[in-house]
Every structure is written in C-alpha cells, then in structure tokens.
Design an enzyme around this catalytic site. Structure first.
Site: not given
Ligand SMILES: [Zn+2]
Length: 360
Positions: A320-321
C-alpha cells in the site's frame, strides 16, 4: 452512511473534473443531471451541464436507484468489464479461429469499424487489436513450447510462414528467443476491472509480481525490467494467484477486505524489498510518511531513497504505497494519479469508521 457515499471526492474537485473531462476520474464518480434525469461518466462528450444542476454519485447503481437514466452517449452502465456486444462477438470469433488475421475488410464484413475497434482495444488492453492478436498467438505458442511442442511446430501452429519470422516476432514480443523461453519462468498476465479503471495483474508460480493501473506511465518500464533484468517471459494467461487477486480486489473495493492474502513475489534490490515490506506494515485505514519509514529501517536520513523505492513498487494497492503521505499531511504523488490515491484513502477510512464501535 454507506461505503458508496463516503468515498466521493470533495464537491469542488468533482465539478472541476467534470468540466475538464478529466479521465483520471473515470469510475471515481458519476454525474447525474437533475434537469434532464440522465447520468453520465465525468468524461462524457455531451454538452456540460450547469454545476448547480448536477448531483454526484460514487456508483452507476446509485444513479439508477435515484431514478436517473444512463446517457446514450457515454454509456455509464457499460462497465469496462462488460465488453460491448460487437467486441464480445469478435472475441468469440477469435477463440473459434485464433489464426485468422482480421483484415479491415474482414472486420467491416462483420459490421466492425476498424478505427473504433482500435480505440476500444487501446483503451481496455493498452494495445491495438492486432498487437493483442499477435501477443495472444505468441502466448499460445509459448504455452506449446513449455509443454514440449517443438519450436518448428509452435511456429507453424501460430500461423507464421517461416521459422525465422516466428523467432523474430517471438523475440520482439517476449524479449527472449523461443529456445531460451523453454527454460524461463513464464509471467502470466490478466486484465482486471476495478471501479478506478482497468488494471493489469501479473503472476508467476510463486506469487503475484505486478498489479498496476493500465494507464500508469511507468508500466512499460516495469514490464521491460521484469523481462530484461529478471528474465521473465510475459504472456497472457491465468493461474491461481491471478484468480485470487481478482477476488480479493473486488472485496477490497467493496470495503470488505483490509488485508490481502495472495502470495507475493517481489524481485528487487535488498533496500527496495525492505521498504516494500515496511509499507505492508502500515495498517489499513492509516497513513505514514517517508521519514518515519526511513526511521523504522534505522536509516533516518534516507527518506528520499525510501520515496524512490516507494515509486518502484509494482504492486499497487496490495503493497500500500498509497498510504504514504507528505510530512505536512499533503497527498504527494502517486503512480496511478492523485485522485486514485485520494479515493483509496477515503475508501479505507470510511470502511474503518463503519466497523469501529461507537466511542463513549
Ligand atoms: Zn453522457
């Protein structure tokens, strides 16, 4: 409150996106015009309504339940998943006879406008129909080679008149000779539909390797790196990991899944892999900063390097950047575009608030 109404961008942002026909908002919201009773995609080419007459919805279904009819021009009910009838007929015909080359004359005889077809494929597969056909044929040839068919037979079966023509086309598509392909790891790809537009997923035997929005500019570079640096042969196909990510993504977008369990395989430098693994520690519905990730890695000065590794993440959403924001709380950049990042954060935030018990 339900998850659908909770995820809309701020009103002014939607008005701006609608007036500008901004394509990155495709699927983020729908516009319903009170004076006409019709609803549209934000990118509709019909005359723009007055903002004060517009109601915004997160889903086409919501527009329907509010009594609106779908616009005949932008066809907001034709989700990207559902190919229009004429495309479906064509795909069936391709399945029935994969060797057929489909000249413009043959397409026109089927009632298909070549230019329209080209546009539809570019938009939904990121390539022209003929490039897709070639990749598909070569993918089948690759499957044959992996199963022990001789290269001569594979060339013949995929409709190439000469063996050298086949080798050239194969090498051009897969960046590898057919002989070497027999010994490399195939990386299978499938196209997925999401409320934020089409994505491409790639997986090998060990796990999911890539998940990106099809219109992400860095996609080509990432795929080339996987081919040239990590020796993958990329071909269309399906495996258990691709099936799993498709199911998990659908649940994620419905606000019903906060942790992905699909196995991952992340080739990359030691440092990049450390950063990606830190990203996976940021809980659903929360955010972090480059600085605090660098600190957690014991390299407090390395926030720029963390930012770079973050940008090289190939597994959108799953790694989850999008949960990394600026130290000042600003959204900062996102490979898939900022509106998508904002959408994902709103989605997670809304789901967390819905499941948390009331505070006393
Ligand atoms: Zn429309």
């Amino acid at each position: 409150m339900n998850i659908q109404t909770a995820v809309l961008p701020p009103h002014a942002e939607m008005v701006r996106a609608m007036l500008a026909s901004d394509t990155v908002y495709e699927g983020v919201f729908f516009t319903a015009v009170k004076t006409t009773g019709i609803f549209c995609r934000p990118t509709c080419t019909a005359r723009k309504p007055k903002p004060e007459n517009v109601e915004f919805f997160a889903h086409a279904d919501d527009c329907l339940s509010a009594g609106y009819r779908a616009c005949l021009r932008c066809k907001p009910l034709d989700a990207a998943a559902i190919a229009p009838d004429w495309v479906q007929r064509l795909l069936k015909a391709v399945d029935a006879d994969p060797e057929l080359r489909w000249s413009d004359a043959q397409l026109l005889a089927e009632g298909i406008e070549p230019l329209k077809l080209r546009r539809w494929f570019k938009q939904h597969f990121g390539m022209t129909f003929h490039a897709w056909l070639r990749t598909r044929r070569l993918g089948m040839a690759l499957g044959g080679i992996k199963q022990g068919t001789s290269i001569d037979h594979a060339a013949f079966d995929s409709g190439y008149e000469s063996l050298s023509g086949f080798r050239d086309a194969f090498q051009k598509s897969f960046h590898i000779t057919p002989g070497r392909a027999a010994h490399s790891e195939p990386l299978l790809f499938a196209r997925l539909t999401t409320p934020l537009g089409p994505m491409i997923a790639m997986a090998e035997r060990r796990g999911l390797v890539l998940l990106e929005f099809l219109d992400r500019p860095a996609l080509t570079r990432e795929v080339e790196e996987l081919q040239n640096r990590y020796g993958y042969v990329v071909a269309p196909g399906h495996n258990a990991h691709l099936q799993q990510i498709e199911k998990e993504l659908a649940l994620y977008f419905a606000g019903k899944l906060s942790e992905f369990s699909v196995p991952l395989h992340l080739p990359g430098s030691e440092f990049a892999r450390q950063v990606w693994s830190e990203l996976r520690q940021i809980p659903y519905g929360h955010t972090s900063t480059y600085g605090s990730i660098a600190a957690r890695l014991g390299k407090p000065g390395a926030s720029r390097a963390v930012g770079l590794a973050n940008g090289h993440n190939r597994l959108s959403i799953v790694v989850p950047c999008h949960r990394v924001i600026g130290a000042d709380g600003s959204l900062t950049g996102y490979g898939g575009g900022q509106p998508r990042k904002a959408f994902l954060l709103r989605l997670e935030n809304a789901a967390v608030q819905l499941t948390q018990p009331l505070a006393f």
